[in-house]
Design an enzyme around this catalytic site. Structure first.
Site, PDB file in Angstrom:
ATOM      1  CE  LYS A  49      20.484  28.374 -17.256  1.00 48.36           C
ATOM      2  NZ  LYS A  49      20.738  29.465 -16.303  1.00 48.36           N
ATOM      3  CE1 TYR A 273      34.722  32.018 -48.724  1.00 47.50           C
ATOM      4  CE2 TYR A 273      34.346  30.622 -46.801  1.00 47.50           C
ATOM      5  CZ  TYR A 273      33.979  31.050 -48.065  1.00 47.50           C
ATOM      6  OH  TYR A 273      32.887  30.509 -48.685  1.00 47.50           O
TER       7      TYR A 273
HETATM    8  C1  LIG Z   1      21.544  28.709 -15.312  1.00 46.79           C
HETATM    9  C2  LIG Z   1      21.244  28.836 -13.891  1.00 46.79           C
HETATM   10  C3  LIG Z   1      21.680  27.862 -12.980  1.00 46.79           C
HETATM   11  C4  LIG Z   1      22.610  26.744 -13.347  1.00 46.79           C
HETATM   12  O1  LIG Z   1      23.924  27.240 -13.345  1.00 46.79           O
HETATM   13  P1  LIG Z   1      25.200  26.266 -13.575  1.00 46.79           P
HETATM   14  O2  LIG Z   1      26.370  27.129 -13.404  1.00 46.79           O
HETATM   15  O3  LIG Z   1      25.061  25.739 -14.965  1.00 46.79           O
HETATM   16  O4  LIG Z   1      25.068  25.191 -12.555  1.00 46.79           O
HETATM   17  C5  LIG Z   1      21.263  27.962 -11.670  1.00 46.79           C
HETATM   18  N1  LIG Z   1      20.477  28.997 -11.283  1.00 46.79           N
HETATM   19  C6  LIG Z   1      20.069  29.969 -12.113  1.00 46.79           C
HETATM   20  C7  LIG Z   1      19.230  31.085 -11.616  1.00 46.79           C
HETATM   21  C8  LIG Z   1      20.456  29.931 -13.443  1.00 46.79           C
HETATM   22  O5  LIG Z   1      20.050  30.908 -14.272  1.00 46.79           O
END
Ligand SMILES: *Cc1c(COP(=O)(O)O)cnc(C)c1O
Length: 377
Positions: A49, A273
């Protein structure tokens, strides 16, 4: 002499690169094998994702499409899943957030996506939408995060409705997410969540999927048949007090840029800045072509390390949109065009994130579109 200098500068300039995220695919593949060794009995669902945590959705997924350890990919939302299919990814794709609209139901059915079902309205949407193929559904239950998922009093009803539906592939799966897997101090709350998941799971004949990265590493009872590694695939630690290399992982992303200017400062000269840094001695200031417009955090305090010519030099002054300052020190012989590593190989992103009060997940996710990608394979 001066003319010659100008020629040398020009030659350097042609090979100079502004901000580049180097993506080390052998490191990614090695991390997958390492993760599988933690959970030899489980099937890995690679979480890609948010543009594969900033590493490039398509680059990462194509590198893992033939990997025998990777059983499926997981994304948060439907457009991410469609992008995978458009890029030719054939492995199963899981929608961790499920779907938002009834119009999405026929697409999910057609594409064979696995979807989390976390709300009764999603079941109703499936029941009233005509589809040609049944949908792969994983009932999502809330075991303690209180974000998505059936609450304790909804589990049986939702399970029954999914099991009775001819529009759902049987048997249905069960999925949930741990809220404190990365903090071993909260052992009791974590064990409570795992125990509840495993209790509900007893009545399920379908796929079971619980552990994320920290669940995989820290909690044996969470090592379900399917697991969802995210951050550890990218060689980054989910724990505040450890780095990826501490866990035997290799960072996949190295974010780097170049020195594009240097200048001599006198003690007392004020930089950038807001004049947020004052030279405490005569020194040489370096200007690196990387800023918050690339994803380097504006909130970074003075003194964060940048790796230039094998040594760590401290940031100085506020990070700008396109540039940041480093104190190269009075004896600097660094040249325009020299590489500056902002995080990655030799400079753990976990440490950089901690310095500005965030987690490495956020830093890698918010790499901006203008950053170049260089894939190493
Ligand atoms: C993002 C996510 C993961 C992965 O989590 P990590 O801590 O990066 O391993 C797993 N399950 C769900 C439902 C998530 O949203």
């Amino acid at each position: 002499m001066e003319a010659q200098d100008a020629i040398v500068r020009c030659a350097r300039a042609t090979s100079m690169k502004s901000v580049t995220a180097v993506i080390n695919l052998p490191a990614l593949v090695g991390n997958i094998a390492k993760i599988q060794s933690y959970v030899p009995q489980s099937k890995l669902i690679a979480v890609v994702k948010a543009n594969a945590y900033g590493h490039g959705l398509i680059t990462v997924s194509q590198a893992l499409e033939q990997d025998p350890h990777v059983h499926a990919f997981a994304v948060a939302r439907l457009p991410e899943a469609m992008e995978l299919r458009e890029a030719g990814i054939k492995k199963p794709v899981v929608l961790l957030e499920g779907f938002l609209n009834a119009e999405d139901v026929p697409v999910i059915a057609e594409q064979g996506f696995f979807t989390a079902i976390h709300d009764i309205e999603q079941i109703e949407a499936i029941e009233r939408t005509p589809i040609n193929k049944p949908i792969h559904a994983w009932l999502k239950i809330d075991i303690g995060m209180h974000r998505l998922g059936a609450s304790r009093d909804q589990v049986q009803e939702m399970k029954a409705r999914l099991e009775q539906s001819s529009k759902i592939v049987q048997p249905i799966g069960l999925i949930s997410h741990l809220s404190v897997a990365d903090t071993p101090e909260q052992e009791d709350y974590n064990r409570e969540q795992i125990a509840y998941f495993n209790e509900v799971a007893k009545d399920f004949k379908g796929d079971l999927c619980l552990a994320n990265s920290a669940g995989i590493i820290s909690w044996e009872d969470a090592r379900t048949q399917f697991v969802r590694p995210g951050i550890i695939m990218y060689g980054i630690s989910p724990y505040a007090d450890k780095t990826g290399p501490d866990l035997g992982l290799q960072p996949v992303m190295t974010l780097k840029s170049s020195l594009i200017a240097t200048r001599k400062l006198k003690k007392g000269d004020r930089v950038g800045y807001g004049a947020a840094w004052t030279a405490p001695y005569d020194t040489i200031l370096g200007i690196v072509a990387a800023g918050y417009g690339d994803g380097y955090p504006r909130t970074m305090p003075n003194g964060a390390p940048v790796l230039i010519n094998g040594r760590y030099v401290p940031t100085a002054g506020h990070v700008c949109m396109d540039m940041l300052f480093v104190d190269l020190g009075p004896d600097s012989t660094d040249k325009i065009g020299d590489e500056a590593i902002l995080w990655g190989e030799g400079l753990p992103v976990e440490k950089i994130a901690a310095l500005c009060g965030t987690i490495p997940y956020e830093l890698v996710c918010r790499i901006m579109p203008r950053v170049n990608t260089e894939v190493q394979d």
